[in-house]
Design a protein around this motif. Structure first.
Motif, short mmCIF file in Angstrom:
data_model
loop_
_atom_site.label_atom_id
_atom_site.label_comp_id
_atom_site.label_asym_id
_atom_site.label_seq_id
_atom_site.Cartn_x
_atom_site.Cartn_y
_atom_site.Cartn_z
N PHE A 98 0.83 -1.21 0.00
CA PHE A 98 0.00 0.00 0.00
C PHE A 98 0.86 1.26 0.00
O PHE A 98 0.40 2.34 -0.42
CB PHE A 98 -0.93 0.02 1.23
CG PHE A 98 -0.20 0.17 2.53
CD1 PHE A 98 0.11 1.43 3.03
CD2 PHE A 98 0.22 -0.94 3.24
CE1 PHE A 98 0.81 1.57 4.22
CE2 PHE A 98 0.91 -0.82 4.42
CZ PHE A 98 1.21 0.44 4.91
N HIS A 99 2.12 1.15 0.50
CA HIS A 99 2.93 2.38 0.59
C HIS A 99 3.41 2.88 -0.77
O HIS A 99 4.06 3.93 -0.83
CB HIS A 99 4.10 2.22 1.58
CG HIS A 99 5.09 1.15 1.26
ND1 HIS A 99 6.10 0.81 2.15
CD2 HIS A 99 5.26 0.32 0.20
CE1 HIS A 99 6.83 -0.16 1.64
NE2 HIS A 99 6.35 -0.47 0.47
N HIS A 100 3.11 2.15 -1.82
CA HIS A 100 3.33 2.68 -3.16
C HIS A 100 2.15 3.56 -3.59
O HIS A 100 2.23 4.23 -4.63
CB HIS A 100 3.50 1.54 -4.17
CG HIS A 100 4.73 0.71 -3.92
ND1 HIS A 100 5.99 1.13 -4.27
CD2 HIS A 100 4.88 -0.50 -3.33
CE1 HIS A 100 6.88 0.20 -3.92
NE2 HIS A 100 6.23 -0.79 -3.36
N ASN A 101 1.08 3.53 -2.80
CA ASN A 101 -0.11 4.33 -3.09
C ASN A 101 -0.82 4.59 -1.77
O ASN A 101 -1.81 3.94 -1.43
CB ASN A 101 -1.02 3.58 -4.07
CG ASN A 101 -2.23 4.39 -4.50
OD1 ASN A 101 -2.32 5.60 -4.21
ND2 ASN A 101 -3.18 3.76 -5.16
N TRP A 102 -0.31 5.54 -1.01
CA TRP A 102 -0.77 5.76 0.36
C TRP A 102 -2.27 5.99 0.52
O TRP A 102 -2.85 5.59 1.54
CB TRP A 102 0.01 6.91 1.00
CG TRP A 102 1.29 6.43 1.62
CD1 TRP A 102 2.53 6.46 1.08
CD2 TRP A 102 1.43 5.80 2.90
NE1 TRP A 102 3.45 5.89 1.93
CE2 TRP A 102 2.80 5.48 3.07
CE3 TRP A 102 0.54 5.47 3.92
CZ2 TRP A 102 3.30 4.87 4.21
CZ3 TRP A 102 1.03 4.86 5.06
CH2 TRP A 102 2.39 4.55 5.20
N PRO A 103 -2.97 6.58 -0.45
CA PRO A 103 -4.42 6.75 -0.27
C PRO A 103 -5.18 5.44 -0.09
O PRO A 103 -6.32 5.44 0.38
CB PRO A 103 -4.85 7.47 -1.55
CG PRO A 103 -3.65 8.26 -1.94
CD PRO A 103 -2.48 7.36 -1.61
N THR A 104 -4.57 4.30 -0.46
CA THR A 104 -5.25 3.00 -0.30
C THR A 104 -5.01 2.37 1.07
O THR A 104 -5.53 1.28 1.34
CB THR A 104 -4.77 2.01 -1.38
OG1 THR A 104 -3.39 1.67 -1.15
CG2 THR A 104 -4.92 2.59 -2.77
N ALA A 105 -4.23 3.01 1.93
CA ALA A 105 -3.82 2.39 3.20
C ALA A 105 -5.01 1.99 4.07
O ALA A 105 -5.05 0.89 4.63
CB ALA A 105 -2.89 3.32 3.97
N LYS A 106 -5.99 2.87 4.21
CA LYS A 106 -7.14 2.56 5.07
C LYS A 106 -7.91 1.36 4.55
O LYS A 106 -8.36 0.51 5.32
CB LYS A 106 -8.05 3.79 5.18
CG LYS A 106 -7.46 4.92 6.02
CD LYS A 106 -8.45 6.05 6.20
CE LYS A 106 -7.87 7.15 7.08
NZ LYS A 106 -8.83 8.27 7.28
N GLU A 107 -8.09 1.30 3.24
CA GLU A 107 -8.79 0.17 2.64
C GLU A 107 -8.01 -1.13 2.86
O GLU A 107 -8.58 -2.17 3.22
CB GLU A 107 -8.98 0.43 1.14
CG GLU A 107 -9.50 -0.77 0.36
CD GLU A 107 -9.37 -0.58 -1.14
OE1 GLU A 107 -9.49 -1.59 -1.86
OE2 GLU A 107 -9.11 0.55 -1.58
N LYS A 108 -6.71 -1.09 2.63
CA LYS A 108 -5.89 -2.30 2.76
C LYS A 108 -5.80 -2.77 4.21
O LYS A 108 -5.63 -3.96 4.48
CB LYS A 108 -4.49 -2.05 2.21
CG LYS A 108 -4.44 -1.72 0.73
CD LYS A 108 -5.08 -2.82 -0.12
CE LYS A 108 -4.96 -2.50 -1.60
NZ LYS A 108 -5.70 -3.48 -2.45
N ALA A 109 -5.90 -1.86 5.15
CA ALA A 109 -5.79 -2.22 6.57
C ALA A 109 -6.90 -3.16 7.00
O ALA A 109 -6.73 -3.94 7.96
CB ALA A 109 -5.81 -0.96 7.44
#
Length: 260
Positions: free
Chosen positions: A160-171
């Motif tokens: 996800f750290h290649h696309n930080w806006p997706t972090a919450k979804e991936k969590a």
């Protein structure tokens, strides 16, 4: 604290994937498999390697010692291969290395290799937790040395750290790729693995790991986030992922039920 060593001799490349790792001799007399910040995925692969590798160690899994490897410009000066020379030039400074395990063999179920339920369950839990897509039959990233199973190469985790806006979804994701995990068939004790993980992965311990990350690995040209803020973002992801572990644990159990 992680030890820091100086690379003194580039021994041989390991041309696997996009990270172009290599065996490097250091000034402590040991050999290390080094991943270079100048490779394709840059410092983020090193960040993933350190965080996921040290989390694995907290869980009681075996990971070769992780060290910081200082690369000097002179290391690649006489290297005849232009690609390697450019890689070393782009990697001057702090890189990451895992202790080289001479004589180790790749874990291969087709050759009769097996894993205990406890180790397999912890490893599958770990890889679902850190979103590691790269421990499959195609690329086991597991070594056997003197009967012990060692985990290597976590550079593809925390993607996800290649696309930080997706972090919450991936969590809070189920992490469907876990169904391809090479150890899934032996992972028969997910509940025990979860108990171990929740007891081991305290906020304090996670912060200790995140403080190991060099500031320069956390500075991205694409944003204005400070290294401190970036560490907080990783911590928040990991804590949110831990809180939502039941989601990916159920996915693990379901996926395994399709195999056995």
């Amino acid at each position: 604290m992680l030890r820091s060593v100086n690379g003194i001799r580039y021994v041989t490349p390991l041309r696997e994937g996009g990270s172009l790792p290599a065996i490097v001799e250091a000034d402590d007399g040991r050999m290390y498999v080094v991943k270079f910040r100048g490779a394709g995925q840059g410092a983020l692969a090193l960040v993933a390697e350190l965080i996921s590798g040290e989390i694995a160690r907290l869980l009681g899994l075996r990971v070769p010692e992780i060290v910081f490897v200082q690369i000097d410009f002179a290391l690649g000066r006489n290297e005849p291969d232009a690609e390697i020379r450019d890689l070393l030039k782009a990697s001057v400074g702090q890189n990451i290395g895992l202790e080289y395990l001479p004589g180790a063999t790749t874990f291969d179920p087709a050759a009769g290799d097996e894993a205990s339920s406890s180790i397999a369950s912890l490893c599958v839990w770990l890889d679902a937790f850190v979103l590691n897509v790269d421990r499959t039959a195609r690329n086991a990233n597991l070594l056997l040395s003197e009967g012990t199973l060692w985990l290597i190469d976590h550079g593809a985790s925390l993607y996800f750290h290649h696309n930080w806006p997706t972090a919450k979804e991936k969590a809070v994701s189920r992490f469907e790729p876990i169904r391809e995990h090479i150890l899934l068939r032996w992972a028969g004790d997910i509940a025990a693995a979860s108990h171990t993980a929740h007891a081991s992965l305290t906020e304090t311990k996670l912060n200790e790991i995140l403080r190991l990350l060099p500031d320069e690995w956390l500075i991205l040209e694409s944003d204005e986030v400070t290294p401190s803020q970036r560490r907080e973002a990783y911590r928040d992801f990991l804590l949110r992922r831990l809180e939502a572990s039941n989601i990916f644990e159920q996915e693990m159990i379901h996926a395994r039920s399709q195999l056995v």
